[in-house]
Write a protein that holds these residues in place. Structure first.
Motif, PDB file in Angstrom:
ATOM      1  N   LEU A   9       0.883  -1.433   0.174  1.00 23.16           N
ATOM      2  CA  LEU A   9       0.041  -0.057  -0.067  1.00 23.16           C
ATOM      3  C   LEU A   9       0.813   1.439   0.014  1.00 23.16           C
ATOM      4  O   LEU A   9       1.879   1.415   0.778  1.00 23.16           O
ATOM      5  CB  LEU A   9      -0.732  -0.081   1.203  1.00 23.16           C
ATOM      6  N   ARG A  10       0.465   2.140  -0.807  1.00 28.83           N
ATOM      7  CA  ARG A  10       0.992   3.554  -0.990  1.00 28.83           C
ATOM      8  C   ARG A  10      -0.005   4.561  -0.982  1.00 28.83           C
ATOM      9  O   ARG A  10      -1.243   4.326  -1.777  1.00 28.83           O
ATOM     10  CB  ARG A  10       1.832   3.550  -2.442  1.00 28.83           C
ATOM     11  N   ALA A  11      -0.070   5.549   0.118  1.00 27.04           N
ATOM     12  CA  ALA A  11      -1.029   6.383   0.255  1.00 27.04           C
ATOM     13  C   ALA A  11      -0.561   7.677   1.025  1.00 27.04           C
ATOM     14  O   ALA A  11       0.555   7.522   1.398  1.00 27.04           O
ATOM     15  CB  ALA A  11      -2.109   6.024   0.904  1.00 27.04           C
ATOM     16  N   ASN A  17       3.518  11.753   0.130  1.00 25.42           N
ATOM     17  CA  ASN A  17       3.061  10.259   0.151  1.00 25.42           C
ATOM     18  C   ASN A  17       3.527  10.077   1.623  1.00 25.42           C
ATOM     19  O   ASN A  17       4.513  10.535   2.142  1.00 25.42           O
ATOM     20  CB  ASN A  17       3.933   9.578  -0.770  1.00 25.42           C
ATOM     21  N   THR A  44      -3.214   7.059   8.797  1.00 23.78           N
ATOM     22  CA  THR A  44      -3.452   6.965   7.321  1.00 23.78           C
ATOM     23  C   THR A  44      -3.564   5.655   7.047  1.00 23.78           C
ATOM     24  O   THR A  44      -4.511   5.683   5.993  1.00 23.78           O
ATOM     25  CB  THR A  44      -2.167   7.578   6.746  1.00 23.78           C
ATOM     26  N   LEU A  45      -2.922   4.802   7.479  1.00 21.03           N
ATOM     27  CA  LEU A  45      -3.284   3.206   7.085  1.00 21.03           C
ATOM     28  C   LEU A  45      -4.663   3.020   7.495  1.00 21.03           C
ATOM     29  O   LEU A  45      -5.482   2.572   6.692  1.00 21.03           O
ATOM     30  CB  LEU A  45      -2.340   2.413   7.822  1.00 21.03           C
ATOM     31  N   ALA A  48      -7.084   4.879   5.179  1.00 19.16           N
ATOM     32  CA  ALA A  48      -7.229   4.035   3.867  1.00 19.16           C
ATOM     33  C   ALA A  48      -8.150   2.750   3.832  1.00 19.16           C
ATOM     34  O   ALA A  48      -8.423   2.365   3.004  1.00 19.16           O
ATOM     35  CB  ALA A  48      -5.551   3.696   3.366  1.00 19.16           C
ATOM     36  N   LYS A  54      -7.493   7.582  -0.326  1.00 14.36           N
ATOM     37  CA  LYS A  54      -7.315   6.694  -1.382  1.00 14.36           C
ATOM     38  C   LYS A  54      -6.007   6.316  -1.732  1.00 14.36           C
ATOM     39  O   LYS A  54      -4.960   7.003  -1.832  1.00 14.36           O
ATOM     40  CB  LYS A  54      -7.738   7.566  -2.687  1.00 14.36           C
ATOM     41  N   PRO A  55      -5.653   4.807  -1.808  1.00 10.24           N
ATOM     42  CA  PRO A  55      -4.390   4.503  -2.235  1.00 10.24           C
ATOM     43  C   PRO A  55      -3.851   4.984  -3.426  1.00 10.24           C
ATOM     44  O   PRO A  55      -4.580   4.836  -4.352  1.00 10.24           O
ATOM     45  CB  PRO A  55      -4.427   3.182  -1.920  1.00 10.24           C
ATOM     46  N   SER A  56      -2.587   5.121  -3.768  1.00 10.62           N
ATOM     47  CA  SER A  56      -2.281   5.453  -5.027  1.00 10.62           C
ATOM     48  C   SER A  56      -1.424   4.111  -5.672  1.00 10.62           C
ATOM     49  O   SER A  56      -1.404   4.058  -6.877  1.00 10.62           O
ATOM     50  CB  SER A  56      -1.166   6.698  -5.273  1.00 10.62           C
ATOM     51  N   ALA A  72     -10.219  -1.037  -1.488  1.00 13.51           N
ATOM     52  CA  ALA A  72      -9.638   0.234  -1.964  1.00 13.51           C
ATOM     53  C   ALA A  72     -10.815   0.755  -2.855  1.00 13.51           C
ATOM     54  O   ALA A  72     -11.083   0.069  -3.865  1.00 13.51           O
ATOM     55  CB  ALA A  72      -8.368   0.061  -2.441  1.00 13.51           C
TER      56      ALA A  72
END
Ligand SMILES: Nc1ncnc2c1ncn2[C@@H]1O[C@H](COP(=O)(O)OP(=O)(O)OP(=O)(O)O)[C@@H](O)[C@H]1O
Ligand SMILES: [Mg+2]
Length: 242
Positions: A9-11, A17, A44-45, A48, A54-56, A72
């Protein structure tokens, strides 16, 4: 296996970021602690997972009864309907509604059918909420408000409870009681818990497993046995003494 699986996960927020390649799993019946000092990305996690951020990149999936559902991209109310109960940081109650009205507001979707049963369960778990059912939420003590925030999530008939820093702003003795009650939800009611906490001493005492987040990355995954060595690892990771 039933549970929640977050992978790669990246968000973050706009151009900033926060989470980098975060992977965690929460299996049915587990109590998983998400540890980290402030600003390291715990909320943040959890946000998400709940659909507020919204995750990228990466995926968040709920595996349940042979089904695999991507979370997601779904709206928060959908995610709650899928069985993820949420206790936000700072509780976010409606202060000028009563205890019971706050609980009623949470019962929507499929949880409406379980309303009476869930309300009984909340009042059984948190006696004070039953006694104070007609009191305005904003006039309750911090500890009572935290109980109400947890009860509100229970009104959504959750399979998994996502709890963000239940200890914030509470006296140490109240924190102990709060964590013990959350533990009872796991042991006596077979609930699955993912709980973010900075005050890790209490959290590791009750958790089955723990992850440590530092600067938006999982720096340690303590898979089992939160023994003295694991405690030392957690302490060092959280204090940045690598
Ligand atoms: N809405 C937002 N917009 C921009 N940046 C944000 C927002 N919310 C959090 N951040 C930033 O994201 C980073 C991680 O914050 P986050 O709230 O996830 O940390 P945390 O581990 O939950 O901290 P705490 O223990 O204080 O609750 C921080 O640098 C924070 O400033
Ligand atoms: Mg937070």
């Amino acid at each position: 296996m039933n549970g929640l699986v977050v992978e790669g996960l990246r968000a973050g927020y706009g151009a900033v970021n926060v989470l980098h390649d975060v992977s965690i799993t929460v299996g049915e019946g587990e109590f998983v602690a998400l540890l980290g000092m402030n600003g390291n990305g715990k909320s943040t996690l959890l946000n998400a997972i709940m659909g507020f951020v919204k995750p990228s990149a990466g995926s968040i999936r709920l595996f349940w009864d042979g089904q695999s559902v991507p979370l997601a991209g779904q709206a928060p109310h959908r995610i709650v309907d899928l069985g993820i109960g949420y206790v936000p940081e700072g509780r976010r109650l409606v202060p000028n509604l009563t205890v019971e009205e706050n609980l009623k507001l949470a019962a929507r979707g499929r949880a409406k059918n379980d309303f009476a049963e869930n309300l009984d369960f909340c009042f059984e778990t948190f006696q004070i909420l039953k006694e104070r059912r007609r009191q305005l939420a904003g006039t309750m003590s911090g500890g009572q408000q935290q109980q109400l925030a947890i009860a509100r999530a229970l009104m959504t008939s959750p399979r998994i409870m996502v709890i963000d820093e239940p200890s914030v702003g509470l006296a140490p003795i109240v924190v102990d009681q709060m964590i013990a009650t959350i533990k009872e939800l796991q042991t006596k009611r077979r609930m699955t818990i993912l709980m973010a906490e900075q005050s890790f001493f209490q959290a590791v005492e009750v958790a089955s497993r723990a992850y440590v987040l530092a600067h938006g990355s999982i720096v340690h995954a303590i898979e089992h046995g939160l023994d003295a060595e694991a405690m030392e690892t957690i302490r060092n990771a959280m204090m940045g003494v690598e």
